[in-house]
Design an enzyme around this catalytic site. Structure first.
Site: not given
Lengths: 980, 291
Positions: A239, A322
Site C-alpha cells: 500500500h 478502499h
C-alpha cells in the site's frame, strides 16, 4: 479516563448510573426511517418480513447529571417537541419484537461525540455518551427480528445486536497500562519461522524482505523491538511503497512496437523492465515534460499530483481505493475511503482546498443470491458504499460530481471502491519541506485502536475468515472532525505572513509511522508517543504508532509558530498535540514512550532498505474466441442494453450526493431537459470571478483481460472523449492511474499488469496527457471456504481533469431541438470483443477481437472535435461508448425529450446493422448540429469520417428503417435498470 | 412543465457596483460542519453587501459583533454533523449563548436569511416562525413551534425543484419574484426538509408568512402545504430549504445549456433575493440619514 463508578455529590456517596433516553416519533407522525428499514429488508429478500418497523434513537449517558439537567438534555437536546417524544428508560415492547443496534465499544460514534460536546457547551459538564437505534418490528418473532437486523440493519464487525432494549449498568472502559516493548528474537529464526512470523503477526512481508530485515539486525548486533518491525511492515507494505509496480520484472511475451525506456532485451529472449512504474507511467510524464508540457507542477512525489490552473492557482487530483475495508464494512470502508482521499488533497503541497470529489464502484450483480461465506450481498455493499460516500462527502461540503458503477460477478469477494478528490491551491504553495527543528504536530482526531494493520491488510488476499481476523482494520469516519480540521488548516495556511507550517501530510495507511516516517525521511525524527491524545486508555506504544485512526494530519511547524497554530485550533475546536521534533544527527527515527526509548531505526533502512526482487511476468497473444452464430432483433438488444446495469441510469445514486455545494458546479452529472440525462463529464468553475473551468471525467479499463494494453488505450481515449464532449481542452488534460489487480505473484497476472502499464506509456504520450499521480491495489482475489480463488478482472481507473477556457462555452449531451442533425465522427469497426452486446447476448455472430485504439487518429480527432465545440457550432456532444452508437444516440434523444430518426445504412456503414449499432469502437463522438451548420462542421472535421446518421424529431419515437420504438419504453428500460 | 421550459426573465438590476463604498455588512455565522458559507458570502457580495464570516464560538465570546451587522446569514451545511437531528445542536448553542444578541438584531430590523441547515437551526432555536405581529421575542427562547423532519423518502436528495413565491407574502426577500418569474426553480440538497407546521399552517398562510412553496407536483420531501420557506412576522427573517445562494449565475441553472442566449441575461431569482435585502437595508439607511 478512569473506571470510576462512584462520585461524591452533596457529601454523600451515590452510585453512578447510566441514564437511558429513548426518542421516537409521536404516534400519528410518519416514521420515515422505520419505513426505510422495512424497504431495505424487503429489497434484501428477508423472509418473514415484518408488517411494520418503527425506529427510535437511543442515548446512553454516563455522567453526573441532576434531574433538572437530565430533563433539559432529554427535552431540549435530544427530542423535538413538535414531532417526537423523548422518555427516560425504555418503552414497553407490547406485541413487537424489539431489536437494538449499538456500536461496539471503541467504534467511532460521531453522534455520541457531538452530543458530548453539546452537553459540555450547555451544562458545562462532561458526560460520556453512547448511542443506538431501537427497532420495533411487528408480526415476526424475536429470532426472525434478530436475523433481519443482522442482514440489513447491523454489521456485527462494528455493532452489537441486542434482543430488547439495551440498558447496561456501566460502560466498559480501558485502563492505562504501560507494556514493556517486546523484543523479537528475529536473528535466530529460520526461513520458515520468518514466514510464519510475517503472516501471523500481520506483517505481510515476503520471505526476502524478512531475510533483509534479519541480516540488518544481525549486522546491528541486536534483535528488533516489536515497534520497529511494525514500522518496517507499514513502510514496506504494498500500500505504501507499491513494491510490485516498482520492482524489476523479467517479462516474457510480445511488447507493443516502439522504443521503451528501462526495457532491456535479455539473452533468453525475455525483457527486463527496471522499475515498471518508472519505465512506463512515469516515463511518459517526464518525456512529455521534456517535450513542452510546462504545466505539470508536481508529479508522483506528493499526496496528489498538481497542475497549473491559472497564473495564481493550481489544482491537484488524487484517487484512491478502499477495497478491502469496503468488502467487510461497506459504509465505513467507503466513508473512510473518501475521507482519506480528501486528506491526501489537504496534505498536498502546503494544503489544498477540496473542491470536487469522484467515486467509481465495481461490484457483483445486485441479484446475486447466496454469496460465498465471508462475502456480503452485493446490493447491501453497493447501497452502503453509496451511503458512506454520501454521508462523508456531503458533510465535508465537497460536491461529488463524477463517477461510474460497473458490475462483474468476479467482484463478489472484492468490490472496488475508488474515491477521488480535487483540490485548489495557490500556485506558490505546491511544495513544502520540514526544516530541522520543526515540531511534529498532529492535528484532528484522537488515536485509538481502530484501523490497526490497515496498510498491511490491504496487501493481503481476502479469505472467508478475514471478517473475523481483520475486524480491527475496519473503521467508521467522522466527517465533522475532518471538516473542522480543514477549516483550521486553511486558516493556518492563509496567514498574512504565509503558512504557519513548513510541511503537511495526512495520516493514512500506517498512521503516524508512515506520516512521520515519510516527512522525516531526509532529516530523522524523534517522537514521544505518550503525547498523542487517545480515544481511550490502554493503547501500547506500537498501537499508537501504527493506528490508522481517521481524521488526523501531521504538520511540521517551526517552534515559534506553535502557539499561533494552537490558537487557530482552539477557535475551530480542533485538537492538536506536539509529538516531538524533526531532525537528528544520525538521520534516525527515534521512538519514546513515557521517556523510555522503544524503537530506533535508520531512515536509510526504512526508505532504501527494501530488498529488490526480480518478478516473473508472462503474457501471450490470446486466442480469439470462436464467433457466435445467431442473431437477434435490434429492438430486444437495445432494450437489454439500455437496462443493463453498466449502462442504465445512475440517478438513484447520483441524487444522494450533493453536487451543488460550494456553488461552483457548471456541468453536473445529470443533464438535460428533465435533469436525468447521463452527462459525459463534470465541469466546475473553481475560482470566484474567473470564467475558467475544470472538466472532470474518467475512463474505466476493465473487462478486456485478454489484452490489457488495448483495454487501457481505450480507457484513456474514453476519458479524453468524455472531457472533450463538455468542452474541455484535450491539450490540457492530466490523468491518474489506479490499478486494481488480482495477486501479482502469479506471472500471468503480472504479465497482464505489464501490458496495462505499456498501454499507459503509449496512451499518455499519444494523447499528451501526463499521468500526475497514481495508486495501486493488488491481491484483489478471494479464497472461498472450499478453497476456490475468485480473481477480479484486471481493472485500471483513468481519472482525468482538464482546463475549460470559458465555462460559458461548455455543452451537454442532451439533444436540443427537433430538426437538428445527428452525426457520428469516427468510423465504426467490426471488433465486438468486450462489448456489452455480447454480455447481453453471448451467442451473437460477429468478430470477437478487441477494438484497437488508433494512437494517431484518436488524439487528432479529440482536438478536432474540441475545436468545433469551442467554435460554438455544436448543439450537443456525446461520447459513444458502452452499448455502442445506438445506445448513445437514444441517450441524447431521451435527455432532450425528443425522438430520433436514423438512417439504417448510415448506422451500419460498412458492416451489418447490428455491428453498426452495438460495436464499441473507440474514438467516436456523436454530435448534434443545426442543419445550416452541417457543411461548416463537415469542412472543419475533414479527414475524421463524419457520417450523418439522422435527425432528432418531435414525435417521441426511435425510427430506423423497419425499427420503430416508443421513446417512453426506451426511457423506462434505461431509468429502471438500477434501483437501490 | 420541464426545467428547460422555465425561463428566468431579466430581474431588476442589482445594486452591485464595484466602486460602491457604503456596502451594508452581512454577518455569516459559521459553526463546525457548516459548509455553504462560501456561496452565501459570494451571493451577498454579488448583491452589493460586504460579507464577514464569524465562527459561532467567536460570536458567543463577542456577541456585540451582531450589533454591528446590517444583514445576517445562517448558512447551510451539517452543523455539528447534524447529530441527533439536523441543526439541533447548533440551535441549542444559539439558545444557550446567542439568544440575546440575535433577539436584539431581530428587534433592530436586520434582514436574515437561513437556507437549508440554517433554516433547520432557526426553527429549533425559536427564531422562526417567531411571535405573531405586534409581539416580540422574549428573553427566553420559545419552544420550537414548527419542525423540519426526515424527507418522505428517508434519503438525502440533491436536485432542482420548481417553486412558487406566493404573491401575498410579506417576506422582503422574495418580493417581486412572483411577478417576474411565474414559474421558477431552485436547488435543494437535504435529508431532513419535510416541513411540519405543528398546526400553524393556516395562520402562516393567512399572515403572508409562507415565502416559498414547492410546486405541488414537484414537492421533493412531502412538506405540509408544500411549504419550502417561511418568514417571521416582520417579513425580514426568512428560512427556506432551497439554496438561493447556489443560483446567482445563470451557468448554475441545471439545464442552462438549453437556454437561449437572451434568457442568460440578468440576475437569476436566487441573486434577486439577496438584492432585495440589500436594497431594503440601503433604502432604510438613506431614510434614516434623511430623517
Amino acid at each position: 479516563m478512569s473506571g470510576r463508578r462512584e462520585s461524591f455529590r452533596d457529601g454523600t456517596l451515590e452510585p453512578m448510573v447510566i441514564h437511558r433516553i429513548e426518542v421516537a416519533t409521536r404516534d400519528g407522525v410518519d416514521d420515515a426511517r422505520g419505513r426505510a428499514a422495512l424497504a431495505a429488508a424487503s429489497a434484501a429478500g428477508v423472509d418473514p418480513l415484518p408488517s411494520s418497523i418503527r425506529c427510535a434513537r437511543v442515548y446512553l449517558l454516563d455522567g453526573d447529571l441532576d434531574a433538572g439537567e437530565l430533563e433539559t438534555v432529554q427535552k431540549d437536546l435530544l427530542g423535538n417537541p413538535v414531532t417526537e417524544e423523548a422518555i427516560t428508560g425504555a418503552r414497553g415492547s407490547g406485541q413487537h419484537s424489539v431489536i437494538e443496534v449499538h456500536p461496539l465499544p471503541g467504534v467511532m460514534d460521531p453522534d455520541a461525540d457531538a452530543v458530548e460536546l453539546a452537553i459540555r457547551s450547555l451544562l458545562g459538564r462532561s458526560v460520556s455518551i453512547r448511542t443506538g437505534v431501537r427497532y420495533d418490528m411487528d408480526g415476526i418473532d424475536a429470532a426472525s427480528a434478530n436475523d433481519l437486523a443482522r442482514r440489513c440493519l447491523a454489521n456485527t464487525l462494528i455493532h452489537n445486536v441486542h434482543d430488547g432494549p439495551y440498558h447496561p449498568d456501566a460502560f466498559t472502559q480501558g485502563t492505562d497500562r504501560i507494556v514493556e516493548m517486546p523484543i523479537i528474537p528475529l536473528r535466530d529464526l529460520d526461513d520458515a519461522e520468518l514466514q510464519r512470523l510475517s503472516r501471523e503477526g500481520h506483517l505481510f512481508l515476503s520471505l526476502e524482505e524478512m531475510q533483509g530485515i534479519r541480516s540488518y539486525y544481525k549486522q546491528a548486533g541486536r534483535d528488533p523491538r516489536e515497534i520497529e518491525l511494525e514500522t518496517l511492515a507499514q513502510t514496506w507494505s504494498e500500500h505504501c511503497v507499491h513494491k510490485t509496480l516498482k520492482s524489476t520484472i523479467a517479462y516474457e511475451g510480445p511488447l507493443p512496437s516502439g522504443e521503451r525506456p528501462g526495457h532491456v532485451r535479455l539473452e533468453d529472449g525475455r525483457t527486463r523492465i527496471d522499475n515498471l512504474l518508472r519505465s512506463t507511467v512515469a516515463a511518459a510524464t517526464f518525456e512529455l515534460m521534456d517535450d513542452g508540457i510546462d504545466w505539470c507542477l508536481s508529479v508522483f512525489v506528493d499526496n496528489a499530483g498538481i497542475i497549473a490552473f491559472d497564473d495564481e492557482h493550481a489544482v491537484c487530483f488524487k484517487a484512491e481505493t478502499h477495497n478491502h475495508p469496503s468488502a467487510l464494512e461497506p459504509y465505513g470502508g467507503a466513508a473512510t475511503g473518501i475521507g482519506g482521499c480528501i486528506r491526501d488533497v489537504i496534505g498536498t503541497g502546503l494544503a489544498a482546498k477540496p473542491v470536487a470529489a469522484t467515486d467509481i464502484f465495481c461490484v457483483a450483480p445486485l441479484d446475486t443470491t447466496d454469496p460465498p461465506a465471508g462475502c456480503l450481498q452485493p446490493r447491501r455493499i453497493l447501497s452502503q458504499v453509496v451511503a458512506g460516500v454520501r454521508d462523508y462527502g456531503n458533510r465535508m461540503g465537497i460536491p461529488t460530481l463524477n463517477g461510474a458503477v460497473w458490475f462483474d460477478e468476479r467482484h463478489i469477494g472484492n468490490p472496488l471502491v475508488f474515491c477521488g478528490c480535487i483540490g485548489l491551491m495557490p500556485r506558490d504553495m505546491v511544495a513544502g519541506d520540514p526544516k530541522p527543528g520543526d515540531r511534529i504536530i498532529a492535528m484532528g482526531g484522537r488515536t485509538g485502536r481502530d484501523g490497526i494493520h490497515g496498510a498491511t491488510f490491504s496487501s493481503a488476499e481476502l479469505t472467508d475468515s478475514h471478517a473475523d481476523e481483520f475486524s480491527h482494520a475496519v473503521q467508521i469516519g467522522n466527517a465533522i472532525t475532518e471538516k473542522k480540521m480543514l477549516d483550521a488548516i486553511l486558516e493556518a495556511r492563509d496567514q498574512k505572513d504565509g503558512p504557519l507550517y513548513s510541511a503537511i501530510t495526512d495520516c493514512g495507511a500506517g498512521g503516524f509511522s508512515s506520516a512521520v516516517g515519510e516527512m522525516g525521511e531526509q532529516l530523522g525524527a524523534e517522537v514521544d508517543l505518550e503525547k498523542a491524545p487517545l480515544k481511550y486508555a490502554g493503547l501500547t506504544a506500537s498501537e499508537i504508532w501504527i493506528s490508522e485512526a481517521q481524521e488526523r494530519m501531521v504538520l511540521a511547524v517551526p517552534a515559534e509558530n506553535v502557539a499561533a497554530l494552537q490558537k487557530i485550533c482552539d477557535a475551530n475546536e480542533v485538537e492538536m498535540c506536539d509529538l516531538g521534533q524533526f531532525g537528528n544527527e544520525d538521520r534516525e527515527l527515534v521512538l519514546r514512550h513515557h521517556g523510555t526509548e522503544v524503537g530506533r531505526l535508520s531512515m536509510e533502512l526504512l526508505h532504501e532498505g527494501i530488498p529488490q526482487l526480480i518478478r516473473e511476468a508472462r503474457w501471450s497473444v490470446p486466442e480469439i474466441e470462436r464467433e457466435g452464430t445467431s442473431t437477434q432483433p435490434v429492438e430486444s438488444l437495445l432494450l437489454s442494453l439500455l437496462s443493463h446495469p453498466n449502462i442504465c441510469s445512475r440517478e438513484c445514486i447520483i441524487r444522494q450526493y450533493d453536487h451543488e455545494v460550494q456553488g461552483r458546479s457548471v456541468i453536473r452529472p445529470m443533464v438535460g431537459v428533465h435533469g436525468n440525462g447521463p452527462g459525459d463529464a463534470a465541469v466546475i468553475k473553481p475560482v470566484a470571478g474567473s470564467s475558467r473551468g475544470l472538466g472532470i471525467g474518467n475512463g474505466l479499463a476493465t473487462g478486456w483481460e485478454s489484452d490489457p494494453y488495448l483495454m487501457v488505450l481505450a480507457a484513456i481515449d474514453e476519458c479524453i472523449r468524455n472531457l472533450v464532449c463538455v468542452g474541455t481542452d484535450p491539450t490540457r488534460v492530466a490523468i491518474l492511474d489506479n490499478f486494481c489487480w488480482p495477486g501479482c505473484n502469479d506471472p500471468e497476472s503480472l504479465g497482464l499488469l505489464v501490458r496495462a502499464a505499456e498501454g499507459c506509456y503509449d496512451g499518455a504520450k499519444a494523447y499528451r496527457a501526463p499521468f500526475i499521480s497514481g495508486k495501486d491495489s493488488l491481491n484483489n482475489q478471494f479464497t472461498t471456504e472450499d478453497g476456490r480463488t475468485i480473481r477480479i478482472p484486471p481493472t485500471l481507473l483513468i481519472s482525468g481533469m482538464g482546463l475549460v477556457e470559458d465555462v460559458e462555452r461548455c455543452i451537454t449531451m442532451d439533444a436540443k431541438r427537433a430538426g437538428n442533425m445527428l452525426v457520428c465522427v469516427g468510423e465504426t469497426t467490426a471488433a465486438l470483443g468486450g462489448s456489452h452486446v455480447l454480455k447481453v447476448y453471448p451467442d451473437l455472430f460477429g468478430d470477437r477481437s478487441l477494438p484497437v485504439t488508433d494512437l494517431e487518429i484518436g488524439p487528432a480527432r479529440a482536438k478536432a472535435v474540441a475545436a468545433v465545440i469551442e467554435q460554438g457550432i455544436i448543439q450537443s456532444a456525446h461520447d459513444c461508448s458502452e452499448g455502442g452508437l445506438l445506445v448513445a444516440a437514444v441517450e441524447m434523444a431521451m435527455a432532450g425529450g425528443l425522438g430520433i430518426t436514423l438512417e439504417a445504412n448510415a448506422v451500419a456503414g460498412n458492416h451489418d446493422l447490428l455491428t453498426g449499432c452495438f460495436s464499441e469502437t473507440p474514438s467516436r463522438y456523436l454530435l448534434e448540429i443545426q442543419p445550416d451548420m452541417l457543411e461548416d462542421v463537415r469542412a472543419r472535421l475533414e479527414g475524421h469520417s463524419l457520417t450523418v446518421l439522422g435527425q432528432f424529431t418531435d414525435d417521441n419515437k426511435l425510427v430506423m428503417s423497419e425499427v420503430s420504438m416508443d421513446m417512453d419504453a426506451l426511457q423506462d428500460a434505461w431509468t429502471n435498470g438500477l434501483l437501490i | 412543465m420541464t426545467l428547460a421550459q422555465v425561463l428566468f426573465k431579466a430581474q431588476r438590476p442589482c445594486p452591485y457596483n464595484a466602486d460602491m463604498t457604503d456596502r451594508p455588512t452581512a454577518l455569516i455565522l459559521t459553526a463546525p460542519g457548516i459548509n455553504c458559507d462560501e456561496e452565501l458570502c459570494e451571493a451577498f457580495m454579488l448583491a452589493g453587501a460586504e460579507p464577514n464570516r464569524v465562527h459561532i464560538n467567536r460570536l458567543a465570546a463577542n456577541p456585540e459583533l451582531l450589533d454591528e451587522a446590517d444583514l445576517v446569514g445562517l448558512p447551510g451545511g451539517f452543523s455539528y454533523g447534524d447529530a441527533v437531528a439536523a441543526g439541533r445542536i447548533a440551535a441549542q448553542v444559539i439558545r444557550a449563548h446567542l439568544w440575546d444578541s440575535l433577539r436584539r438584531a431581530v428587534e433592530r430590523g436586520v434582514p436574515m436569511i437561513a437556507p437549508c441547515n440554517g433554516f433547520q437551526i432557526a426553527v429549533q432555536a425559536g427564531l422562526l416562525p417567531g411571535p405573531d405581529v405586534g409581539a416580540s421575542l422574549g428573553d427566553v427562547p420559545p419552544t420550537p413551534q414548527v419542525a423540519l423532519v426526515d424527507n418522505e423518502s428517508a434519503r438525502f436528495i440533491d436536485r432542482w425543484v420548481r417553486v412558487e413565491y406566493p404573491s401575498e407574502t410579506i417576506c422582503i426577500w422574495t418580493q417581486g419574484l412572483d411577478a417576474e418569474s411565474t414559474d421558477s426553480v431552485l436547488p435543494i440538497a437535504h435529508g431532513e426538509g419535510r416541513f411540519v407546521s405543528g398546526g400553524l399552517l393556516e395562520s402562516l398562510e393567512q399572515s403572508g408568512r409562507v415565502a416559498v412553496r414547492y410546486a405541488a407536483d414537484d414537492d421533493p420531501n412531502g412538506s405540509e402545504g408544500h411549504v419550502a420557506g417561511i418568514c417571521d412576522a416582520s417579513g425580514l427573517v426568512m428560512g427556506l430549504m432551497p439554496h438561493p445562494e447556489r443560483y446567482t449565475r445563470w451557468t448554475q441553472h441545471p439545464s442552462w445549456t438549453r437556454l437561449d442566449s437572451d434568457c442568460r441575461q440578468g440576475n437569476p431569482p436566487g441573486l434577486a433575493m439577496f438584492c432585495n435585502a440589500v436594497s431594503w437595508v440601503r433604502s432604510r439607511k438613506s431614510a434614516t440619514m434623511q430623517a
